[in-house]
Design an enzyme around this catalytic site. Structure first.
Site, PDB file in Angstrom:
ATOM      1  N   ASP A  54      -9.146   6.118  -1.290  1.00 24.64           N
ATOM      2  CA  ASP A  54      -8.261   6.828  -1.901  1.00 24.64           C
ATOM      3  C   ASP A  54      -8.937   7.428  -2.922  1.00 24.64           C
ATOM      4  OD1 ASP A  54      -9.233   4.599  -3.843  1.00 24.64           O
ATOM      5  OD2 ASP A  54      -6.705   3.797  -4.165  1.00 24.64           O
ATOM      6  N   GLU A 105       0.482  -0.883  -0.004  1.00 26.01           N
ATOM      7  CA  GLU A 105      -0.246  -0.109   0.025  1.00 26.01           C
ATOM      8  C   GLU A 105       1.270   0.929   0.340  1.00 26.01           C
ATOM      9  OE1 GLU A 105      -2.991   0.650  -0.840  1.00 26.01           O
ATOM     10  OE2 GLU A 105      -3.712  -1.420  -0.826  1.00 26.01           O
ATOM     11  N   TYR A 146      -5.769   5.004   5.005  1.00 27.60           N
ATOM     12  CA  TYR A 146      -6.283   4.637   4.607  1.00 27.60           C
ATOM     13  C   TYR A 146      -5.523   3.571   4.489  1.00 27.60           C
ATOM     14  CZ  TYR A 146      -5.142   3.436  -0.615  1.00 27.60           C
ATOM     15  OH  TYR A 146      -5.097   2.018  -0.988  1.00 27.60           O
TER      16      TYR A 146
END
Ligand code: SF4
Length: 359
Positions: free
Chosen positions: A141, A40, A123
């Site tokens: 996102d 990520e 996030y």
């Protein structure tokens, strides 16, 4: 249909679509939090296809949290080289060290603990908690903001934190408890592969088009609403590739600020006209007999652009050489010493020169 009605009907068709269409990605093989976290962070502002080889190499070289915590700075910068935003890789290591010190090496599974770690924002915490720990936490996102904006024909400006917060809460309300990680990934996957930015979204392939307000009203191109970004500042530079005895001069950047701690070619701010280059070299105490002007190049960062003019300078002698400059073999560029991607065209020019021994 009201907003909450539209969104509440999204999970079933979206998950069904995802289970038949999800891309095979190396970080989807296992749901270990370390892998989710690294992928990520790499994926922030970088395309999936670019990240794949980086991720695979990273997992080969640093397969565990402990390996990351103990890696040298040079190894980290080499593994990250080309992804940009180098503070991210430093934060990865700081967070790994904090997990080992404060959590006995076990990845924390609470949002509060994750958010206390360097480089982990809402996030990333949402991705780790939902995918690795199956907790119903949203991860919103740019893809998710775009999809939700279009589904609802939502007028909020997605560059505003308050709008992002309200979309996050809308998503939180509809995450299925039985498959939070798959749902979050499905929403992002829809944005990345079907509800595309800029170009035409492929609505005919969309599993939720029957729910989509923008599709129904033929206003897809009006969403998401986003205010214009500020123009980037332009920074002209003159870059010097010094060559002596088949070795290249590089120096270390400052330990603070943009591209901190990486290696670079010596350069000066501004474009120095060719007829002033000799004067600059003599100020530095450099004697050279030949030089070659390189093709101008530019590199775009988030908020600025470097517009670079470059010269290959063949050095006979360098009196008063700065103590931070070292001479290296050109083969060591990007294998032993990490340079920012901004300098890639110059590295290519160096390799071209050495392969063809021009001049
Ligand atoms: Fe996006 Fe089109 Fe699907 Fe609406 S119908 S969510 S605009 S791809």
């Amino acid at each position: 249909m009201k907003n909450n009605t539209i969104l509440s009907e999204v999970p079933n068709p979206l998950l069904d679509w995802y289970y038949h269409n999800a891309r095979i990605l190396p970080w989807r093989d296992e749901t270990h939090p370390y892998r989710i976290w690294v992928s990520e962070i790499m994926l922030q502002q970088t395309r999936v296809e670019t990240v794949k080889p980086y991720f695979e190499r990273w997992i080969r070289e640093l397969p565990t949290l402990k390996d990351l915590a103990e890696a040298s700075e040079e190894q980290l910068l080499l593994l990250w080289q080309g992804l940009g935003y180098y503070s991210r890789v430093r934060n990865l290591q700081k967070a790994a060290q904090a997990i080992i010190k404060n959590y006995d090496g076990q990845f924390p599974s609470s949002e509060k603990d994750l958010l206390s770690l360097p480089g982990i924002g809402e996030y990333t915490a949402g991705a780790i908690l939902s995918i690795a720990f199956q907790q119903p936490v949203p991860c919103v996102d740019g893809n998710v903001l775009r999809v939700v904006s279009r589904l609802l024909a939502f007028e909020g400006d997605i560059s505003k934190a308050t709008v992002k917060a309200s979309v996050t809460e809308m998503v939180r309300d509809i995450i299925p408890a039985s498959s939070p990680g798959d749902f979050n990934q499905a929403l992002m996957e829809l944005g990345a592969t079907v509800c595309l930015p800029n170009g035409k979204p492929e609505c005919e392939k969309c599993p939720v088009k029957h729910l989509c307000e923008a599709f129904r009203t033929n206003t897809v191109f009006q969403y998401p609403v986003k205010k214009e970004k500020k123009a980037r500042t332009i920074e002209p530079k003159t870059v010097f590739i010094f060559i002596k005895n088949n070795r290249i001069a590089i120096r270390k950047r400052n330990s603070e600020g943009l591209l901190s701690g990486m290696w670079e070619f010596p350069h000066l701010e501004g474009v120095i006209p060719e007829n002033q280059i000799d004067g600059v070299l003599s100020q530095w105490g450099i004697k050279s007999e030949k030089r070659m002007r390189l093709k101008d190049t530019k590199h775009i960062f988030t908020h600025k652009e470097w517009h670079m003019t470059g010269y290959l300078i063949f050095v006979e002698a360098w009196e008063k050489m700065d103590s931070d400059v070292i001479w290296i073999d050109p083969c060591e560029l990007n294998t032993k010493y990490a340079l920012p991607t901004a300098f890639r065209p110059f590295i290519e020019a160096i390799h071209y020169y050495f392969n063809h021994q021009m001049l």
